[in-house]
Design an enzyme around this catalytic site. Sequence first.
Site, PDB file in Angstrom:
ATOM      1  N   LYS A  73       0.801  -1.234   0.000  1.00  0.00           N
ATOM      2  CA  LYS A  73       0.000   0.000   0.000  1.00  0.00           C
ATOM      3  C   LYS A  73       0.829   1.277   0.000  1.00  0.00           C
ATOM      4  O   LYS A  73       0.367   2.331   0.433  1.00  0.00           O
ATOM      5  CB  LYS A  73      -1.009   0.032   1.164  1.00  0.00           C
ATOM      6  CG  LYS A  73      -1.844  -1.199   1.368  1.00  0.00           C
ATOM      7  CD  LYS A  73      -2.190  -1.962   0.137  1.00  0.00           C
ATOM      8  CE  LYS A  73      -3.209  -1.351  -0.769  1.00  0.00           C
ATOM      9  NZ  LYS A  73      -3.334  -2.152  -2.023  1.00  0.00           N
ATOM     10  N   GLY A  75       2.339   2.363  -2.930  1.00  0.00           N
ATOM     11  CA  GLY A  75       2.426   2.880  -4.295  1.00  0.00           C
ATOM     12  C   GLY A  75       3.052   1.886  -5.260  1.00  0.00           C
ATOM     13  O   GLY A  75       3.528   2.256  -6.345  1.00  0.00           O
ATOM     14  N   THR A  77       1.707  -0.441  -7.191  1.00  0.00           N
ATOM     15  CA  THR A  77       1.033  -0.580  -8.493  1.00  0.00           C
ATOM     16  C   THR A  77       1.482   0.540  -9.435  1.00  0.00           C
ATOM     17  O   THR A  77       1.759   0.316 -10.615  1.00  0.00           O
ATOM     18  CB  THR A  77      -0.499  -0.501  -8.300  1.00  0.00           C
ATOM     19  OG1 THR A  77      -0.859  -1.355  -7.217  1.00  0.00           O
ATOM     20  CG2 THR A  77      -1.240  -0.894  -9.553  1.00  0.00           C
ATOM     21  N   TRP A  78       1.558   1.730  -8.887  1.00  0.00           N
ATOM     22  CA  TRP A  78       1.982   2.903  -9.672  1.00  0.00           C
ATOM     23  C   TRP A  78       3.428   2.721 -10.147  1.00  0.00           C
ATOM     24  O   TRP A  78       3.736   2.940 -11.330  1.00  0.00           O
ATOM     25  CB  TRP A  78       1.859   4.138  -8.775  1.00  0.00           C
ATOM     26  CG  TRP A  78       1.933   5.450  -9.469  1.00  0.00           C
ATOM     27  CD1 TRP A  78       1.918   5.691 -10.815  1.00  0.00           C
ATOM     28  CD2 TRP A  78       2.042   6.736  -8.838  1.00  0.00           C
ATOM     29  NE1 TRP A  78       2.002   7.044 -11.051  1.00  0.00           N
ATOM     30  CE2 TRP A  78       2.077   7.697  -9.854  1.00  0.00           C
ATOM     31  CE3 TRP A  78       2.106   7.150  -7.498  1.00  0.00           C
ATOM     32  CZ2 TRP A  78       2.184   9.057  -9.573  1.00  0.00           C
ATOM     33  CZ3 TRP A  78       2.206   8.495  -7.228  1.00  0.00           C
ATOM     34  CH2 TRP A  78       2.241   9.444  -8.265  1.00  0.00           C
ATOM     35  N   HIS A 135       7.684  -7.536  -1.693  1.00  0.00           N
ATOM     36  CA  HIS A 135       7.437  -6.865  -0.415  1.00  0.00           C
ATOM     37  C   HIS A 135       8.418  -7.388   0.652  1.00  0.00           C
ATOM     38  O   HIS A 135       8.295  -7.062   1.820  1.00  0.00           O
ATOM     39  CB  HIS A 135       6.017  -7.135   0.079  1.00  0.00           C
ATOM     40  CG  HIS A 135       4.929  -6.424  -0.684  1.00  0.00           C
ATOM     41  ND1 HIS A 135       5.075  -5.154  -1.199  1.00  0.00           N
ATOM     42  CD2 HIS A 135       3.654  -6.802  -0.985  1.00  0.00           C
ATOM     43  CE1 HIS A 135       3.944  -4.801  -1.794  1.00  0.00           C
ATOM     44  NE2 HIS A 135       3.077  -5.771  -1.687  1.00  0.00           N
ATOM     45  N   ARG A 157       6.125   5.489   1.813  1.00  0.00           N
ATOM     46  CA  ARG A 157       4.956   6.380   1.872  1.00  0.00           C
ATOM     47  C   ARG A 157       4.686   6.752   3.318  1.00  0.00           C
ATOM     48  O   ARG A 157       5.100   6.014   4.238  1.00  0.00           O
ATOM     49  CB  ARG A 157       3.745   5.644   1.283  1.00  0.00           C
ATOM     50  CG  ARG A 157       2.537   6.505   1.058  1.00  0.00           C
ATOM     51  CD  ARG A 157       1.366   5.704   0.505  1.00  0.00           C
ATOM     52  NE  ARG A 157       0.264   6.588   0.159  1.00  0.00           N
ATOM     53  CZ  ARG A 157      -0.953   6.193  -0.166  1.00  0.00           C
ATOM     54  NH1 ARG A 157      -1.235   4.900  -0.228  1.00  0.00           N
ATOM     55  NH2 ARG A 157      -1.895   7.066  -0.454  1.00  0.00           N
ATOM     56  N   TYR A 223       6.192   8.088  -2.256  1.00  0.00           N
ATOM     57  CA  TYR A 223       4.898   8.302  -2.915  1.00  0.00           C
ATOM     58  C   TYR A 223       4.612   9.799  -2.990  1.00  0.00           C
ATOM     59  O   TYR A 223       4.147  10.306  -4.011  1.00  0.00           O
ATOM     60  CB  TYR A 223       3.819   7.590  -2.087  1.00  0.00           C
ATOM     61  CG  TYR A 223       2.428   7.614  -2.682  1.00  0.00           C
ATOM     62  CD1 TYR A 223       2.015   6.629  -3.572  1.00  0.00           C
ATOM     63  CD2 TYR A 223       1.519   8.612  -2.344  1.00  0.00           C
ATOM     64  CE1 TYR A 223       0.728   6.640  -4.107  1.00  0.00           C
ATOM     65  CE2 TYR A 223       0.232   8.631  -2.877  1.00  0.00           C
ATOM     66  CZ  TYR A 223      -0.147   7.645  -3.761  1.00  0.00           C
ATOM     67  OH  TYR A 223      -1.426   7.662  -4.296  1.00  0.00           O
ATOM     68  N   GLY A 293      -5.776   7.477  -4.256  1.00  0.00           N
ATOM     69  CA  GLY A 293      -4.553   7.925  -4.918  1.00  0.00           C
ATOM     70  C   GLY A 293      -4.144   9.346  -4.568  1.00  0.00           C
ATOM     71  O   GLY A 293      -3.690  10.095  -5.432  1.00  0.00           O
TER      72      GLY A 293
HETATM   73  P1  A3P Z   1      -5.011   4.770  -1.433  1.00  0.00           P
HETATM   74  O1  A3P Z   1      -5.642   3.569  -0.790  1.00  0.00           O
HETATM   75  O2  A3P Z   1      -4.511   5.759  -0.422  1.00  0.00           O
HETATM   76  O3  A3P Z   1      -5.845   5.401  -2.477  1.00  0.00           O
HETATM   77  P2  A3P Z   1      -0.103  -0.453  -3.629  1.00  0.00           P
HETATM   78  O4  A3P Z   1      -0.069  -0.289  -5.100  1.00  0.00           O
HETATM   79  O5  A3P Z   1       1.261  -0.513  -3.000  1.00  0.00           O
HETATM   80  O6  A3P Z   1      -1.003  -1.555  -3.215  1.00  0.00           O
HETATM   81  O7  A3P Z   1      -0.696   0.914  -3.063  1.00  0.00           O
HETATM   82  C1  A3P Z   1      -2.031   1.233  -3.273  1.00  0.00           C
HETATM   83  C2  A3P Z   1      -2.210   2.718  -3.105  1.00  0.00           C
HETATM   84  O8  A3P Z   1      -1.675   3.401  -4.236  1.00  0.00           O
HETATM   85  C3  A3P Z   1      -3.671   3.095  -3.008  1.00  0.00           C
HETATM   86  O9  A3P Z   1      -3.696   4.254  -2.185  1.00  0.00           O
HETATM   87  C4  A3P Z   1      -3.983   3.400  -4.473  1.00  0.00           C
HETATM   88  O10 A3P Z   1      -5.143   4.175  -4.657  1.00  0.00           O
HETATM   89  C5  A3P Z   1      -2.719   4.129  -4.884  1.00  0.00           C
HETATM   90  N1  A3P Z   1      -2.473   4.091  -6.332  1.00  0.00           N
HETATM   91  C6  A3P Z   1      -2.660   3.066  -7.187  1.00  0.00           C
HETATM   92  N2  A3P Z   1      -2.334   3.424  -8.436  1.00  0.00           N
HETATM   93  C7  A3P Z   1      -1.949   4.713  -8.395  1.00  0.00           C
HETATM   94  C8  A3P Z   1      -1.505   5.644  -9.389  1.00  0.00           C
HETATM   95  N3  A3P Z   1      -1.423   5.311 -10.674  1.00  0.00           N
HETATM   96  N4  A3P Z   1      -1.179   6.883  -8.979  1.00  0.00           N
HETATM   97  C9  A3P Z   1      -1.273   7.250  -7.683  1.00  0.00           C
HETATM   98  N5  A3P Z   1      -1.686   6.406  -6.692  1.00  0.00           N
HETATM   99  C10 A3P Z   1      -2.026   5.146  -7.045  1.00  0.00           C
END
Ligand code: A3P
Length: 325
Positions: A73, A75, A77-78, A135, A157, A223, A293
Amino acid sequence: RKIKMSIIIERYKDKVSALPKIDNGLCKYEGFWYCHGFWLNDSNANFSVEAIMALQDEFQALPTDVFLASHAKSGTTWLKALSFAILNRTKYKISNDSNSSHPLLTTNPHDYVPFIETQSFLNNPSYANGLMATHIPYTSLPKSIINSDCRIVYISRNPKDVFISSWHFMNKLKDEFSTPTTLNDAFESFCRGINPNGPFWDHVIGYYKASLGRPDNVLFLTYEDLIKDTENEVKKLAKFIGCPFTSKEEDDGLVQEIVNLCSFEKLSEVNKVNKDSKNTKKVLSNDIYFRKGIVGDSAKHLTTEMMQIIDKLTKEKYDGLNIAF
Ligand code: A3P
């Protein structure tokens, strides 16, 4: 590199049974907490301590590999989307044209950048193509990742936002018959460091210190910086993973196009539909990785006292280290 999944749990049975455990099903290994002893069928998002042990014994990294590391959690995925788009920008042209066939417009970033400690990766490591995620805390990484001279990008983050993001995620994972975890219970566990791959702070500190000691091999991103100055952070990332943007690419606006392609708005829209995955059968829906996000959403959920508790804990943990939060 292939590791047979079927024998892993059996192989590490004695080692795992000797580990400290607590009621919520986690066990402590090398200072961090993990799930153990079970694998969801066909899941691409399943982490068990046995996988870490197997990787520590057998995983061979190549010097050309790139690992994206994070606490859940933060960031991930980003970072996966950005790194995939950057590294494959010749093969998959970036375009904001609505007819673009870029894979990130149809496929979840997690399908292209697998976590190494998952069943799907262990069963079929070859699909990673040199870009992988984890992770696993720095101090528990397979030795070959440290010794192979490959590159590791870590994303950190703010712990309050990580906590709130995980709490939502955890409850989304539960089915309609399970009771949701209360904010208070989750908060207490998180602050005690008892969550998968926790303590969160120790996870961050491990990679932060590695980035100071081995700056050519470990890049430490946050993040918040990525939100604040996405274009410059993306350029930094591209340079670090060995494919910097040329002046022509910059002049042509390619950096901004990658930023747009991987933006929360774009990816959350694309992943609303749970499209069939090419590489893995999935238990989790594509949209579970996208919530808000933004920076600071935790303030809407935490009491002032909770915020003060985490801030105090974070200051103590990061004392003497220049880690932004
Ligand atoms: P929130 O729950 O605060 O919205 P991970 O990818 O490590 O699981 O983290 C998930 C977090 O990154 C979530 O945060 C998600 O919404 C956010 N996130 C996913 N894709 C994103 C993107 N392209 N840009 C910014 N934040 C993103």
